[in-house]
Design an enzyme around this catalytic site. Structure first.
Site, PDB file in Angstrom:
ATOM      1  N   LYS A 258       3.669   0.324  -3.281  1.00 55.78           N
ATOM      2  CA  LYS A 258       3.317  -0.784  -2.408  1.00 55.78           C
ATOM      3  C   LYS A 258       2.332  -1.747  -3.081  1.00 55.78           C
ATOM      4  O   LYS A 258       2.491  -2.958  -3.015  1.00 55.78           O
ATOM      5  CB  LYS A 258       2.650  -0.150  -1.189  1.00 55.78           C
TER       6      LYS A 258
ATOM      7  N   ARG B 290      -2.576   0.966  11.092  1.00 57.42           N
ATOM      8  CA  ARG B 290      -2.280   2.363  10.780  1.00 57.42           C
ATOM      9  C   ARG B 290      -1.926   3.170  12.014  1.00 57.42           C
ATOM     10  O   ARG B 290      -1.416   4.284  11.900  1.00 57.42           O
ATOM     11  CB  ARG B 290      -3.499   3.029  10.133  1.00 57.42           C
TER      12      ARG B 290
ATOM     13  N   ARG C  91      -1.048  11.734 -12.037  1.00 58.94           N
ATOM     14  CA  ARG C  91      -1.929  10.636 -12.401  1.00 58.94           C
ATOM     15  C   ARG C  91      -3.156  11.130 -13.164  1.00 58.94           C
ATOM     16  O   ARG C  91      -3.792  12.091 -12.771  1.00 58.94           O
ATOM     17  CB  ARG C  91      -2.389   9.955 -11.111  1.00 58.94           C
TER      18      ARG C  91
ATOM     19  N   ARG D 287      -8.093  13.027 -10.717  1.00 64.77           N
ATOM     20  CA  ARG D 287      -8.989  12.898  -9.567  1.00 64.77           C
ATOM     21  C   ARG D 287      -8.778  14.063  -8.618  1.00 64.77           C
ATOM     22  O   ARG D 287      -7.658  14.523  -8.434  1.00 64.77           O
ATOM     23  CB  ARG D 287      -8.703  11.587  -8.820  1.00 64.77           C
TER      24      ARG D 287
ATOM     25  N   ARG E 168      -2.122  14.420   2.162  1.00 69.75           N
ATOM     26  CA  ARG E 168      -2.167  12.978   2.465  1.00 69.75           C
ATOM     27  C   ARG E 168      -0.849  12.496   3.043  1.00 69.75           C
ATOM     28  O   ARG E 168      -0.819  11.693   3.963  1.00 69.75           O
ATOM     29  CB  ARG E 168      -2.476  12.183   1.188  1.00 69.75           C
TER      30      ARG E 168
END
Ligand SMILES: [Zn+2]
Length: 215
Positions: A13, A88, A127, A159, A170
């Site tokens: 996105k 949201r 990542r 991370r 998530r």
């Protein structure tokens, strides 16, 4: 051209938002950014928001929506805007609908990026970051020397919220929160779902095709 972007974390996105900003010259409105800007500038709403944030509470919808309304009324939004990360929840969608009607800037289209969970987990949990700001991906974009940043030579790291567990969590939260919203906007007939597994440029060409009728 008033656009809302929907999509789970890792669906691309943000990349498409940047391309839209460059191509159409309309601003991307991130609620996090404008909230911080209002707090910094000590606007009335910024100070109201800060009082909640200082207590560790979420900024209530009525404060946030006021900040968004002010931002959308700024001159750079005349040609349109891209709302990213908002709404949201259903109450937020309803509140947004009310203010957009008030300022006569109805949403033209909602671009909903879909990517299967397994691929999202693979993308995000691979990542790697560097303290210099560079980012890599274990599979798709590894540093030239394993574990070492190409740019500054420091050790790259993952991370804490990019582990497979954290990413799966998530995604669950995202789905629970957003599915009712997607259903809500589907009924209005302005939601378009895009295949986020395609190549970045291919996705963008598809978006441009969809947007021709608003440009
Ligand atoms: Zn580095």
């Amino acid at each position: 051209m008033n656009i809302i972007l929907f999509g789970p974390p890792g669906a691309g996105k943000g990349t498409q938002a940047k391309k839209l900003v460059d191509f159409y010259g309309i601003p991307q409105i991130s609620t996090g950014d404008i909230l911080r800007a209002n707090v910094r500038a000590e606007t009335e709403l910024g100070l109201a928001a800060k009082a909640f944030m200082d207590r560790g509470d979420l900024v209530p919808d009525e404060v946030l929506i006021g900040i968004i309304k002010n931002r959308l009324n700024e001159p750079d939004c005349t040609k349109g805007f891209i709302l990213d990360g908002y709404p949201r929840t259903l109450p937020q969608a309803n509140a947004l609908g009310v203010i957009l009607e008030e300022i006569e800037k109805p949403i033209d289209i909602i671009l909903n990026f879909e990517v299967p969970d397994e691929e999202l987990v693979e993308r995000t949990s691979g990542r790697l970051m560097c303290k210099c700001g560079a980012s890599y991906h274990k599979t798709f974009n590894p540093p030239k020397k394993a574990g070492i940043c190409d740019i500054c030579g420091a050790e790259v790291y993952q991370r804490a919220d990019d582990t497979e567990e954290a990413v799966k969590n998530r995604l669950e939260v995202y789905k629970k929160q957003t599915q009712p919203l997607i259903d809500y906007y589907k009924e209005t007939g302005i939601l378009v779902t895009l295949d986020g597994t395609k190549d970045i440029n291919e996705v963008f060409e598809g978006i441009k095709g969809i947007l021709t009728k608003f440009a």
